[in-house]
Design a protein around this motif. Structure first.
Motif, PDB file in Angstrom:
ATOM      1  N   GLY A  17       0.619  -1.166   0.095  1.00  0.00           N
ATOM      2  CA  GLY A  17       0.075  -0.089   0.005  1.00  0.00           C
ATOM      3  C   GLY A  17       0.836   1.434  -0.001  1.00  0.00           C
ATOM      4  N   ARG A  18       1.821   1.119   0.840  1.00  0.00           N
ATOM      5  CA  ARG A  18       2.837   2.418   0.848  1.00  0.00           C
ATOM      6  C   ARG A  18       3.376   2.396  -0.340  1.00  0.00           C
ATOM      7  NH1 ARG A  18       5.069   6.305   0.248  1.00  0.00           N
ATOM      8  NH2 ARG A  18       6.597   7.456   1.362  1.00  0.00           N
ATOM      9  N   TYR A  19       3.868   1.334  -1.050  1.00  0.00           N
ATOM     10  CA  TYR A  19       4.543   1.629  -2.356  1.00  0.00           C
ATOM     11  C   TYR A  19       3.704   2.144  -3.570  1.00  0.00           C
ATOM     12  CZ  TYR A  19       6.411   0.136  -7.050  1.00  0.00           C
ATOM     13  OH  TYR A  19       6.645  -0.013  -8.355  1.00  0.00           O
ATOM     14  N   LEU A  20       2.231   1.747  -3.550  1.00  0.00           N
ATOM     15  CA  LEU A  20       1.217   2.222  -4.445  1.00  0.00           C
ATOM     16  C   LEU A  20       1.115   3.694  -4.433  1.00  0.00           C
ATOM     17  CD1 LEU A  20      -0.976  -0.981  -4.617  1.00  0.00           C
ATOM     18  CD2 LEU A  20       0.480  -0.187  -6.324  1.00  0.00           C
ATOM     19  N   VAL A  21       1.149   4.050  -3.021  1.00  0.00           N
ATOM     20  CA  VAL A  21       0.780   5.402  -2.769  1.00  0.00           C
ATOM     21  C   VAL A  21       1.859   6.236  -3.180  1.00  0.00           C
ATOM     22  CG1 VAL A  21       0.404   7.300  -0.992  1.00  0.00           C
ATOM     23  CG2 VAL A  21      -0.930   5.310  -0.791  1.00  0.00           C
ATOM     24  N   GLY A  22       3.151   5.996  -2.857  1.00  0.00           N
ATOM     25  CA  GLY A  22       4.286   6.624  -3.423  1.00  0.00           C
ATOM     26  C   GLY A  22       4.336   6.575  -4.880  1.00  0.00           C
ATOM     27  N   LYS A  23       3.734   5.598  -5.818  1.00  0.00           N
ATOM     28  CA  LYS A  23       3.903   5.500  -7.362  1.00  0.00           C
ATOM     29  C   LYS A  23       2.734   6.452  -7.658  1.00  0.00           C
ATOM     30  CE  LYS A  23       6.187   3.114  -9.530  1.00  0.00           C
ATOM     31  NZ  LYS A  23       7.256   3.360 -10.414  1.00  0.00           N
ATOM     32  N   ALA A  26       3.911  10.130  -7.365  1.00  0.00           N
ATOM     33  CA  ALA A  26       5.240  10.167  -7.914  1.00  0.00           C
ATOM     34  C   ALA A  26       5.471  11.523  -8.617  1.00  0.00           C
ATOM     35  CB  ALA A  26       5.521   9.059  -8.646  1.00  0.00           C
ATOM     36  N   THR A  27       4.320  12.109  -9.363  1.00  0.00           N
ATOM     37  CA  THR A  27       4.569  13.185 -10.131  1.00  0.00           C
ATOM     38  C   THR A  27       4.764  14.356  -9.324  1.00  0.00           C
ATOM     39  OG1 THR A  27       2.146  13.275 -10.303  1.00  0.00           O
ATOM     40  CG2 THR A  27       3.259  12.306 -12.187  1.00  0.00           C
ATOM     41  N   ASP A  28       4.066  14.387  -7.892  1.00  0.00           N
ATOM     42  CA  ASP A  28       4.172  15.556  -7.036  1.00  0.00           C
ATOM     43  C   ASP A  28       5.957  15.597  -6.424  1.00  0.00           C
ATOM     44  OD1 ASP A  28       1.510  16.024  -7.130  1.00  0.00           O
ATOM     45  OD2 ASP A  28       1.129  14.543  -5.565  1.00  0.00           O
ATOM     46  N   PRO A  34       7.047  16.279  -0.515  1.00  0.00           N
ATOM     47  CA  PRO A  34       6.692  14.854  -0.306  1.00  0.00           C
ATOM     48  C   PRO A  34       5.441  14.683   0.047  1.00  0.00           C
ATOM     49  CG  PRO A  34       7.816  15.748   1.367  1.00  0.00           C
ATOM     50  CD  PRO A  34       7.604  16.897   0.601  1.00  0.00           C
ATOM     51  N   PHE A  35       4.191  14.891  -1.115  1.00  0.00           N
ATOM     52  CA  PHE A  35       2.904  14.516  -0.701  1.00  0.00           C
ATOM     53  C   PHE A  35       2.582  13.318  -0.395  1.00  0.00           C
ATOM     54  CE2 PHE A  35       2.477  18.601  -3.281  1.00  0.00           C
ATOM     55  CZ  PHE A  35       1.868  19.241  -2.334  1.00  0.00           C
TER      56      PHE A  35
END
Length: 124
Positions: A17-23, A26-28, A34-35
């Motif tokens: 889940g953390r990885y997917l939120v980061g992906k 990612a454009t931010d 670091p949104f």
């Protein structure tokens, strides 16, 4: 052994889940803010506090629920939620000096550890 399995299963889901939120956000990173981390921390803090409050009155298999959801899933999603919950619980117990010490030592200690780790890597 079953407790470790609950934590591991929840942790795997939380890390994904953390990885997917980061992906997703990612454009931010281009904007220099670091949104993804901010969102993960806020969502994790809410989820852990809600779960903790819910399990206070729960019965039955609440330990496995806590291990899977609280320690595993939310713990892997964000550790800031654990820090926030512990800080608030200390304050609610009237342990204001402990709460302030915990927050100050965590903030300063973590920043110093980060700077030290970067310095060490650059100088080895």
């Amino acid at each position: 052994m079953s407790n470790l399995i609950w934590v591991a299963l929840g942790g795997a889901l939380g890390a994904v889940g953390r990885y997917l939120v980061g992906k997703f956000f990612a454009t931010d990173a281009v904007m220099g803010f670091p949104f993804a981390t901010l969102i993960v921390n806020i969502v994790g803090c809410f989820a852990l506090a809600f779960l903790y409050a819910h399990l206070l009155t729960a019965t039955g298999q609440q330990q496995q629920h806590w291990l899977f959801l609280g320690v595993g899933l939310i713990g892997a999603f964000t550790t800031f939620s654990t820090f926030s919950l512990e800080f608030v619980l200390l304050a609610q117990q009237g342990e204001f000096i402990k709460a302030a010490s915990y927050a100050s030592l965590s903030f300063i200690g973590c920043l110093l550890a980060t700077v030290s780790g970067l310095w060490l890597k650059a100088n080895i």
